[in-house]
Structures are given as C-alpha cells and as structure tokens.
Design a protein around this motif. Structure first.
Motif, PDB file in Angstrom:
ATOM      1  N   VAL A  78      -7.008   5.862  -3.435  1.00 41.39           N
ATOM      2  CA  VAL A  78      -5.938   6.856  -3.305  1.00 41.39           C
ATOM      3  C   VAL A  78      -6.376   8.134  -4.010  1.00 41.39           C
ATOM      4  N   ARG A  79      -6.236   9.253  -3.338  1.00 42.78           N
ATOM      5  CA  ARG A  79      -6.621  10.539  -3.928  1.00 42.78           C
ATOM      6  C   ARG A  79      -5.409  11.459  -3.992  1.00 42.78           C
ATOM      7  N   ALA A  80      -5.519  12.436  -4.889  1.00 36.37           N
ATOM      8  CA  ALA A  80      -4.389  13.338  -5.130  1.00 36.37           C
ATOM      9  C   ALA A  80      -4.004  14.124  -3.889  1.00 36.37           C
ATOM     10  N   VAL A  89       0.838  -1.212   0.000  1.00 40.07           N
ATOM     11  CA  VAL A  89       0.000   0.000   0.000  1.00 40.07           C
ATOM     12  C   VAL A  89       0.865   1.251   0.000  1.00 40.07           C
ATOM     13  N   ARG A  90       2.016   1.162   0.673  1.00 47.42           N
ATOM     14  CA  ARG A  90       2.912   2.324   0.734  1.00 47.42           C
ATOM     15  C   ARG A  90       3.485   2.656  -0.636  1.00 47.42           C
ATOM     16  N   THR A  91       3.548   1.670  -1.522  1.00 50.91           N
ATOM     17  CA  THR A  91       4.156   1.903  -2.843  1.00 50.91           C
ATOM     18  C   THR A  91       3.154   2.408  -3.882  1.00 50.91           C
ATOM     19  N   LEU A  92       1.869   2.412  -3.535  1.00 51.18           N
ATOM     20  CA  LEU A  92       0.847   2.802  -4.510  1.00 51.18           C
ATOM     21  C   LEU A  92       1.001   4.266  -4.883  1.00 51.18           C
ATOM     22  N   ALA A  93       0.897   4.545  -6.155  1.00 46.51           N
ATOM     23  CA  ALA A  93       1.009   5.924  -6.643  1.00 46.51           C
ATOM     24  C   ALA A  93       0.018   6.146  -7.769  1.00 46.51           C
ATOM     25  N   LEU A  94      -0.556   7.315  -7.829  1.00 48.06           N
ATOM     26  CA  LEU A  94      -1.524   7.639  -8.874  1.00 48.06           C
ATOM     27  C   LEU A  94      -0.835   7.808 -10.217  1.00 48.06           C
ATOM     28  N   PRO A  95      -1.407   7.275 -11.257  1.00 51.07           N
ATOM     29  CA  PRO A  95      -0.851   7.514 -12.600  1.00 51.07           C
ATOM     30  C   PRO A  95      -0.898   9.003 -12.924  1.00 51.07           C
ATOM     31  N   LYS A  96      -0.078   9.433 -13.817  1.00 54.68           N
ATOM     32  CA  LYS A  96      -0.013  10.841 -14.192  1.00 54.68           C
ATOM     33  C   LYS A  96      -1.357  11.302 -14.753  1.00 54.68           C
ATOM     34  N   GLY A  97      -1.836  12.430 -14.230  1.00 51.38           N
ATOM     35  CA  GLY A  97      -3.098  13.010 -14.690  1.00 51.38           C
ATOM     36  C   GLY A  97      -4.331  12.433 -14.023  1.00 51.38           C
ATOM     37  N   VAL A  98      -4.146  11.467 -13.133  1.00 51.39           N
ATOM     38  CA  VAL A  98      -5.282  10.864 -12.420  1.00 51.39           C
ATOM     39  C   VAL A  98      -5.301  11.384 -10.985  1.00 51.39           C
ATOM     40  N   SER A  99      -6.486  11.820 -10.516  1.00 52.27           N
ATOM     41  CA  SER A  99      -6.594  12.385  -9.164  1.00 52.27           C
ATOM     42  C   SER A  99      -7.273  11.445  -8.176  1.00 52.27           C
ATOM     43  N   ASP A 100      -7.849  10.351  -8.681  1.00 56.19           N
ATOM     44  CA  ASP A 100      -8.611   9.453  -7.785  1.00 56.19           C
ATOM     45  C   ASP A 100      -8.619   8.058  -8.407  1.00 56.19           C
TER      46      ASP A 100
END
Length: 397
Positions: free
Chosen positions: A34-36, A8-19
C-alpha cells in the motif's frame, strides 16, 4: 490476518508512513503493498543469493485474492527450485525491447566498413524500407516467426518485383546471421522461406504506346522528373534518385557520377540532351540532393502506386529498370547506333572488358551525346505525337 477482498479494503497506512507491505498470515511472504498515493499491489517477497526480492503480481483492482494467492504459491515454488522470477521478468522485458529496428543501426554500421557505398545504400534500403514491417518485432519472437517474414517478402515481390524481393531476402538473412553471432537471435527465420520466382532475366520492352501512357501519366513533381530522366539518360533508378547537385554541370550539359555510385565501380559521364537538361534546370535547389533531403529520393513505392492509379487500366506491366532495356533496344534497332556506343551510354563494361579494355580507354563522349540527342528526339516524337528535330547542345567555351 488473511488477505481477502474485504480485509484488503480496510488496510490503511500508519501515520507518517508512505509505503508498507501487509503480509498474509496463512501464506508467508505473500502480501499487499500500500502506498500513500493510493495504489495497492499484490506482492510476493522472497530471498535468493542473500538478497531480498519483491515481485509485483498485479494491482488489487485487477487481480482477485484467490488468483493472486495462487500466483504467489507458484513463484515461491520456483524459488525453491533455484529460480529468480524477478530477474527472469526483467530479462524478458529487456528481450522484448530488443527489436530488429533497435539493432539495425549497429548492423548497418558493421556492414558499412565492408561494402562499397552503392552496395551499402542498397542493403540499407532493403532493411530500413522494405523490412520496416518487421522493425517492431522482438528478436525473441522473430526467430520463430517464419510466416510473418514470408508475408513481408511476398508484399515486396508484389510491389517491387521478384528480383527486389529476393535481394531483400538475402539482406535480411545476412542481418539475422549477424544477430545470431551477437547472441541476440536464436535462429534465422529467413532460411526456410521461399524465394520469389524470377522466371529468368526480364525481356520486357515497352511499346511506343505504353511509353506514351507512362510519360504522359507523370506529373511535374520529383518522381515524374526522375522517371523522365531515367527514360532520357538510360541510367539506373538509384543513380538518378541519388543525384547530387555537385555531380551536375549544367553549363557543359553533363552529369558526372563517381565510381562509388556506379554498379561497375567506374565513374560515368552522361551527356544531357536538351529535354534532360531542361528538367534539371527546372528543379529547385533545396539541399545537396536534386530529388530529396539527406540521401536522395525515398518514396519509390508510394509514387509508383500513384502513377498506376493515374494510368488506370492502361497500366503497362513494367519496372523502372525496363526503361534501360527500352533505350538500348530502340538505339540498336531503330536509330542504328553502334553497339559499343550504346554500351557506353548505359555504363556497361562490354567491349572494354578484359584485354580489349586494357587498350581501349575511349569514352566516346561526342558519339554518346549524339546518340542521346537522337534518343530524346525519338522519345518526344512518341510522347507528343509530333516530329521534332534533334539539336546537339552547345558546350560553354
């Protein structure tokens, strides 16, 4: 990917995605949202009635993965049984916001149409003042909280006497029955509470020494003026506490209270003795009411406690209504005033009840004025220790 504390700590939003929701590979429909802005929330998604629901389980920082996974399994099991956990959560939240205090305005509006103004004011006082500790209680829990209700009623009995406590109990019970009829309450918690022991009608009459301690313990504020006027006029607490300036004729030294504010639903004229007239002349005019803004005096309990603190160990055990009994007793026994005059002073129907009242419409205003002047003279002699000469107030021509 199995969702663990490390992954879970490694999760990151793709570029241009806020949610974005990252779902667990081992437990379908369980994931992390995950939210921006940085928030990460455990979530379970399920379908019911052709619609998709997303139920938050808790923040990742507050709930470990194993506990979140267990909660998600429980939710999905309930869905398979036909439940809608998100709808139930919203309903529970709405029920939590359905408090007694939030529903009181609706109930009081309902009661206003069926009660005389004086009775309505009494019920409103019971529910808005005495029952205030229950206002924040959700109705969903109030029905089963008989102990909490009993504690509130016990405190009312201690502060205001058993009669007032039982009247508050009755008003609360009627309100709860109405709430049950509205589908907001599952039961009436008042029914199984005990009534306060009243021990019959009160017979308490203050002695001269006690009257002197009470009078001299009063300050020049609103409460002090109210209690002194209760002594001098023989009126009831709410009749003086709710006094309006348009009910007072200082020039002719009278107070005219309309039927809507009197217990017997009859208008009442009270001649003012010199001391009573002087108290009213000293009151500042800051609104329609003599002793309060909006609806008259409200600080009964707090001011009584302050008076008790001033009097200290010498405090007489009395309630304000006992002052009417004191005036009646002294007028009858010590001042020799005829009973029918005393009854009219106290706004009792008495001798004008039934057939006698059909023919006898006399107000005895002059006789009542003389009686109240003699009573005021007696009171001043007691509280000052000096003899004073009664003088009848001259009316304006």
């Amino acid at each position: 990917m199995k969702l663990t504390a490390a992954t879970v700590r490694t999760l990151a939003l793709p570029k241009g995605v806020s949610d974005k929701i990252f779902f667990d590979d081992e437990l379908p429909r369980f994931g992390v949202r995950v939210r921006a802005g940085g928030s990460r929330t455990w979530i379970v998604q399920y379908g019911i009635g052709g619609k998709e629901r997303k139920l938050p389980l808790g923040l990742v920082s507050a709930l470990d993965p194993s506990k979140a996974r267990s909660l998600a399994k429980d939710v999905l099991a309930r869905v398979r049984l036909g439940e809608d956990p998100l709808a139930l959560k919203h309903e529970a939240r709405a029920r939590a916001n359905e408090t007694l205090g939030a529903q009181l305005p609706r109930y009081l509006a309902f009661k206003r149409a069926s009660l005389r103004p004086r009775s309505y004011a009494q019920v409103a006082r019971h529910l808005t003042v005495h029952a205030k500790p229950l206002h924040n209680r959700p109705l969903a829990t109030l029905a089963s909280d008989r102990r909490g209700v009993a504690i509130v009623l016990a405190k009312v009995a201690e502060a205001s006497g058993p009669v007032e406590a039982n009247m508050v109990r009755s008003s609360l019970s009627a309100c709860c029955r109405w709430l049950m009829g509205e589908g907001l309450l599952d039961g009436n918690p008042i029914i199984a509470t005990n009534k306060a022991a009243q021990n019959g009608a009160r017979k308490r009459v203050l002695s001269d020494a006690e009257l002197k301690r009470v009078w001299n313990g009063l300050d020049d504020g609103r409460y002090g003026a109210i209690v002194k006027l209760l002594v001098l006029t023989g009126l009831r607490r709410e009749e003086i506490g709710g006094l309006r300036w348009d009910e007072i004729d200082l020039g002719n030294a009278v107070v005219e209270i309309p039927a809507s504010r009197m217990k017997a639903n009859r208008p009442h004229v009270i001649p003012l003795s010199g001391p009573a007239l002087e108290i009213l002349r000293r009151r500042p005019r800051t609104g329609d009411y003599v002793f309060g803004r909006g609806r008259g005096f409200q600080g009964w309990s707090a001011r009584r406690k302050a008076l008790d603190a001033v009097i200290g160990g010498a405090r007489p055990d009395f309630v304000l209504h006992d002052l009417r009994r004191l005036a009646s007793t002294v007028m009858h026994e010590k001042l020799g005033i005829q009973p029918h005059i005393v009854e009219r002073v106290l706004a009792h129907v008495g001798h004008q009840r039934g057939v006698a009242g059909t023919y006898n419409k006399a107000e005895y205003l002059a006789e009542r004025r003389r009686a109240l002047v003699r009573w005021a003279d007696y009171v001043l002699a007691v509280v000052t220790g000096e003899e004073s000469t009664a003088q009848v107030v001259q009316l304006m021509k």
